[in-house]
Design a protein around this motif. Sequence first.
Motif, PDB file in Angstrom:
ATOM      1  N   GLU A 140       9.889  11.782   8.446  1.00 34.93           N
ATOM      2  CA  GLU A 140       8.530  11.640   7.922  1.00 34.93           C
ATOM      3  C   GLU A 140       7.721  10.581   8.654  1.00 34.93           C
ATOM      4  OE1 GLU A 140       9.107  13.033   3.312  1.00 34.93           O
ATOM      5  OE2 GLU A 140       8.715  10.929   3.753  1.00 34.93           O
ATOM      6  N   VAL A 141       8.366   9.503   9.067  1.00 39.30           N
ATOM      7  CA  VAL A 141       7.629   8.391   9.667  1.00 39.30           C
ATOM      8  C   VAL A 141       7.908   8.281  11.159  1.00 39.30           C
ATOM      9  CG1 VAL A 141       7.180   5.921   9.525  1.00 39.30           C
ATOM     10  CG2 VAL A 141       7.735   7.179   7.475  1.00 39.30           C
ATOM     11  N   GLY A 142       9.111   8.569  11.557  1.00 37.13           N
ATOM     12  CA  GLY A 142       9.453   8.437  12.958  1.00 37.13           C
ATOM     13  C   GLY A 142      10.597   7.464  13.127  1.00 37.13           C
ATOM     14  N   PRO A 143      10.986   7.224  14.348  1.00 35.48           N
ATOM     15  CA  PRO A 143      12.159   6.376  14.581  1.00 35.48           C
ATOM     16  C   PRO A 143      11.841   4.903  14.366  1.00 35.48           C
ATOM     17  CG  PRO A 143      11.194   7.024  16.648  1.00 35.48           C
ATOM     18  CD  PRO A 143      10.397   7.695  15.588  1.00 35.48           C
ATOM     19  N   HIS A 144      11.711   4.514  13.115  1.00 32.46           N
ATOM     20  CA  HIS A 144      11.346   3.140  12.803  1.00 32.46           C
ATOM     21  C   HIS A 144      12.514   2.406  12.190  1.00 32.46           C
ATOM     22  CE1 HIS A 144       7.100   2.696  13.555  1.00 32.46           C
ATOM     23  NE2 HIS A 144       6.933   3.942  13.202  1.00 32.46           N
ATOM     24  N   ASN A 145      12.402   1.082  12.210  1.00 34.76           N
ATOM     25  CA  ASN A 145      13.209   0.264  11.325  1.00 34.76           C
ATOM     26  C   ASN A 145      12.860   0.710   9.906  1.00 34.76           C
ATOM     27  OD1 ASN A 145      14.281  -1.744   9.762  1.00 34.76           O
ATOM     28  ND2 ASN A 145      13.206  -3.426  10.769  1.00 34.76           N
ATOM     29  N   VAL A 146      13.859   1.078   9.111  1.00 34.89           N
ATOM     30  CA  VAL A 146      13.559   1.611   7.786  1.00 34.89           C
ATOM     31  C   VAL A 146      12.808   0.580   6.953  1.00 34.89           C
ATOM     32  CG1 VAL A 146      14.560   2.598   5.703  1.00 34.89           C
ATOM     33  CG2 VAL A 146      15.573   3.093   7.893  1.00 34.89           C
ATOM     34  N   VAL A 147      13.158  -0.715   7.170  1.00 41.94           N
ATOM     35  CA  VAL A 147      12.465  -1.760   6.418  1.00 41.94           C
ATOM     36  C   VAL A 147      10.973  -1.714   6.724  1.00 41.94           C
ATOM     37  CG1 VAL A 147      12.267  -4.238   6.059  1.00 41.94           C
ATOM     38  CG2 VAL A 147      14.498  -3.225   6.394  1.00 41.94           C
ATOM     39  N   THR A 148      10.637  -1.560   8.019  1.00 39.85           N
ATOM     40  CA  THR A 148       9.229  -1.493   8.393  1.00 39.85           C
ATOM     41  C   THR A 148       8.577  -0.247   7.808  1.00 39.85           C
ATOM     42  OG1 THR A 148       9.820  -2.579  10.447  1.00 39.85           O
ATOM     43  CG2 THR A 148       7.664  -1.576  10.354  1.00 39.85           C
ATOM     44  N   ALA A 149       9.302   0.881   7.845  1.00 40.38           N
ATOM     45  CA  ALA A 149       8.736   2.123   7.326  1.00 40.38           C
ATOM     46  C   ALA A 149       8.435   1.990   5.834  1.00 40.38           C
ATOM     47  CB  ALA A 149       9.694   3.279   7.569  1.00 40.38           C
ATOM     48  N   VAL A 150       9.384   1.391   5.084  1.00 42.52           N
ATOM     49  CA  VAL A 150       9.165   1.235   3.645  1.00 42.52           C
ATOM     50  C   VAL A 150       8.008   0.285   3.400  1.00 42.52           C
ATOM     51  CG1 VAL A 150      10.172   0.365   1.512  1.00 42.52           C
ATOM     52  CG2 VAL A 150      11.544   1.743   3.045  1.00 42.52           C
ATOM     53  N   LEU A 151       8.021  -0.832   4.132  1.00 45.59           N
ATOM     54  CA  LEU A 151       7.034  -1.882   3.908  1.00 45.59           C
ATOM     55  C   LEU A 151       5.626  -1.428   4.254  1.00 45.59           C
ATOM     56  CD1 LEU A 151       7.601  -5.421   4.110  1.00 45.59           C
ATOM     57  CD2 LEU A 151       6.029  -4.806   5.883  1.00 45.59           C
ATOM     58  N   ALA A 152       5.478  -0.779   5.416  1.00 38.55           N
ATOM     59  CA  ALA A 152       4.128  -0.511   5.896  1.00 38.55           C
ATOM     60  C   ALA A 152       3.651   0.887   5.537  1.00 38.55           C
ATOM     61  CB  ALA A 152       4.065  -0.698   7.410  1.00 38.55           C
ATOM     62  N   SER A 153       4.579   1.831   5.332  1.00 43.33           N
ATOM     63  CA  SER A 153       4.123   3.204   5.091  1.00 43.33           C
ATOM     64  C   SER A 153       4.352   3.643   3.644  1.00 43.33           C
ATOM     65  CB  SER A 153       4.835   4.148   6.048  1.00 43.33           C
ATOM     66  OG  SER A 153       4.327   5.446   5.895  1.00 43.33           O
ATOM     67  N   TYR A 154       5.635   3.715   3.223  1.00 42.26           N
ATOM     68  CA  TYR A 154       5.902   4.188   1.855  1.00 42.26           C
ATOM     69  C   TYR A 154       5.285   3.247   0.828  1.00 42.26           C
ATOM     70  CZ  TYR A 154       9.330   7.478   3.682  1.00 42.26           C
ATOM     71  OH  TYR A 154       9.944   8.488   4.339  1.00 42.26           O
ATOM     72  N   ARG A 155       5.437   1.946   1.068  1.00 41.57           N
ATOM     73  CA  ARG A 155       4.894   0.966   0.118  1.00 41.57           C
ATOM     74  C   ARG A 155       3.702   0.250   0.711  1.00 41.57           C
ATOM     75  NH1 ARG A 155       8.611  -0.620  -3.841  1.00 41.57           N
ATOM     76  NH2 ARG A 155       9.825   1.195  -4.392  1.00 41.57           N
ATOM     77  N   GLY A 156       2.893   0.974   1.490  1.00 43.33           N
ATOM     78  CA  GLY A 156       1.750   0.347   2.155  1.00 43.33           C
ATOM     79  C   GLY A 156       0.806  -0.325   1.179  1.00 43.33           C
ATOM     80  N   PHE A 157       0.678   0.283   0.004  1.00 45.63           N
ATOM     81  CA  PHE A 157      -0.265  -0.277  -0.972  1.00 45.63           C
ATOM     82  C   PHE A 157       0.215  -1.637  -1.481  1.00 45.63           C
ATOM     83  CE2 PHE A 157      -2.434  -0.234  -5.166  1.00 45.63           C
ATOM     84  CZ  PHE A 157      -3.720  -0.198  -4.675  1.00 45.63           C
ATOM     85  N   ASP A 158       1.533  -1.751  -1.724  1.00 44.95           N
ATOM     86  CA  ASP A 158       2.092  -3.038  -2.158  1.00 44.95           C
ATOM     87  C   ASP A 158       1.868  -4.101  -1.095  1.00 44.95           C
ATOM     88  OD1 ASP A 158       2.995  -1.285  -3.983  1.00 44.95           O
ATOM     89  OD2 ASP A 158       5.105  -1.860  -3.887  1.00 44.95           O
ATOM     90  N   THR A 159       2.086  -3.700   0.170  1.00 42.72           N
ATOM     91  CA  THR A 159       1.953  -4.670   1.250  1.00 42.72           C
ATOM     92  C   THR A 159       0.508  -5.111   1.396  1.00 42.72           C
ATOM     93  OG1 THR A 159       3.781  -3.543   2.293  1.00 42.72           O
ATOM     94  CG2 THR A 159       2.591  -5.108   3.637  1.00 42.72           C
ATOM     95  N   LEU A 160      -0.422  -4.183   1.145  1.00 40.97           N
ATOM     96  CA  LEU A 160      -1.842  -4.576   1.145  1.00 40.97           C
ATOM     97  C   LEU A 160      -2.067  -5.650   0.085  1.00 40.97           C
ATOM     98  CD1 LEU A 160      -4.773  -4.189   2.042  1.00 40.97           C
ATOM     99  CD2 LEU A 160      -5.001  -2.422   0.314  1.00 40.97           C
ATOM    100  N   GLY A 161      -1.433  -5.446  -1.079  1.00 37.72           N
ATOM    101  CA  GLY A 161      -1.548  -6.445  -2.134  1.00 37.72           C
ATOM    102  C   GLY A 161      -1.009  -7.793  -1.689  1.00 37.72           C
ATOM    103  N   GLU A 162       0.144  -7.785  -1.010  1.00 39.16           N
ATOM    104  CA  GLU A 162       0.724  -9.049  -0.535  1.00 39.16           C
ATOM    105  C   GLU A 162      -0.203  -9.734   0.460  1.00 39.16           C
ATOM    106  OE1 GLU A 162       4.574  -8.157   1.067  1.00 39.16           O
ATOM    107  OE2 GLU A 162       5.163  -7.201  -0.816  1.00 39.16           O
ATOM    108  N   THR A 163      -0.801  -8.927   1.342  1.00 38.88           N
ATOM    109  CA  THR A 163      -1.709  -9.501   2.329  1.00 38.88           C
ATOM    110  C   THR A 163      -2.898 -10.156   1.637  1.00 38.88           C
ATOM    111  OG1 THR A 163      -1.066  -7.634   3.682  1.00 38.88           O
ATOM    112  CG2 THR A 163      -2.833  -8.988   4.514  1.00 38.88           C
ATOM    113  N   VAL A 164      -3.406  -9.485   0.587  1.00 41.31           N
ATOM    114  CA  VAL A 164      -4.525 -10.064  -0.150  1.00 41.31           C
ATOM    115  C   VAL A 164      -4.101 -11.358  -0.829  1.00 41.31           C
ATOM    116  CG1 VAL A 164      -6.131  -9.685  -2.050  1.00 41.31           C
ATOM    117  CG2 VAL A 164      -5.681  -7.859  -0.447  1.00 41.31           C
ATOM    118  N   VAL A 165      -2.844 -11.396  -1.343  1.00 40.35           N
ATOM    119  CA  VAL A 165      -2.359 -12.616  -1.993  1.00 40.35           C
ATOM    120  C   VAL A 165      -2.341 -13.775  -0.988  1.00 40.35           C
ATOM    121  CG1 VAL A 165      -0.299 -13.709  -2.946  1.00 40.35           C
ATOM    122  CG2 VAL A 165      -1.046 -11.516  -3.814  1.00 40.35           C
TER     123      VAL A 165
END
Lengths: 354, 99
Positions: A140-165
């Motif tokens: 679905e995402v490509g040959p990524h570090n799964v941590v990066t894929a979860v952080l930036a793609s699957y949970r992109g909205f959460d990470t946006l929240g962290e960035t705002v924090v």
Amino acid sequence: MTGFAVEMSAALNVVLLLMLVAIGLAVAHTRNLLTAILLMSVYSLVSAAWLMVMDAADVAFTEAVVGAGASTIILLGAILLTRGATARVDWRAMVAPALLAVITGGLLIYASLGLPEFGDPSSPANAYVGRMYLERTGEEVGPHNVVTAVLASYRGFDTLGETVVIFAAGLGVALMLGFGPRATLAPAPEKMGDHHVVLRVAAKMLIPLITLYAFYVQFHGDLGAGGAFQAGVILAVAVILYGLVFGLRETIAAVPVKAARSVAALGVMLYAGIGVICMVNGGAFLDYDYLFSPQVEAMIPANLLGDPHEEHHWGQHFGILFVELGVLLTVSSTIVTIFYGFAGRSIDAEEAKR
Amino acid sequence: MLLAAGTAGLLVAMVLMIARAVMGPSQYDRILAANSFGTKTVLLLAVIGYLFGRPHFLDVALVYALINFVVTIALMKFFRYRSLAQPLTASAGERAPHD
């Protein structure tokens, strides 16, 4: 892992956790703030090593960079603004808080008995969503570090929240401590004295290396440990090193206060903007599959990353790249803003004393 | 086996550093202990990376080696100048640690 490595890791866990307990007790016991800061930086190092033993390389990275690095420097700036030691408290005033802490700690330990075993494959976290991430990231995402894929793609909205924090934290420090035009900086010295010449030369050699390493962590984060949060802090540490050696005035000439603050906002805007573009193209917020409209996607050369026959998810690829860039901008300039706030405030306080 | 022995040795050294950092008696002892503890952590991360067959742990060891340097400069500056904002010059702002 072989049986020997498993035993070794269990032994390491025990030793490192005991070290954490000892340091924690010492921090609680000391009255001197500088001692507490030094011990906390050692605490962060032990935690980083422990997280590494637990195979959480990304978290260990953050702990080493933020806990032992940036926050130690910022806390040093903070105690310059205070008295340096905490007052003794009457023991009777401590009874109720101590009781509360013991009860809360006891409840947490009791609750931890209900947690699944470490690494239990049938635990809820590993059985459903975690397994899904592991199985589907490749297609679905490509040959990524799964941590990066979860952080930036699957949970992109959460990470946006962290960035705002993080942005909000920088905003808070800037509002409370940040200095505006009224702040006067130390006058420029006529001539740099030369008995710190070794430090200056070493700093000049290290700053490019630290910056380069930050970009390595940023772009390699897709594949290995690390990512934009860690890279942002490393980049900020390069600026802080410049400030420590050449003075705040020179640093502000190189990275103006206003620029740091604007870039922090720009990073959040870039991140959220990517989400809006996905919406404009008909997807959900931050659904990178819709980052490019079909016409734009057709314009991307198939051999952009080498092999033209490999299937690529260009939207995911560039979406993650751009949001990580946004995080890098926000994190690095926020840490620089916080450093400016604390270091500049001590000048204000000194001027007031005179 | 060699790596395991190295890990054990590093852990013993780390415990000794913690003892020094907790007991002091002076702040300079603590700074020295914290600084050498940083070095030991870099070594430990490198060793357990190979012990567990994950050499990419070296990334973290490397980055901490770089950051440890900056933290040490910040600490030294804290003692010498009582300010993080002064440039490192011979004349301006340099004072005795406690004035």
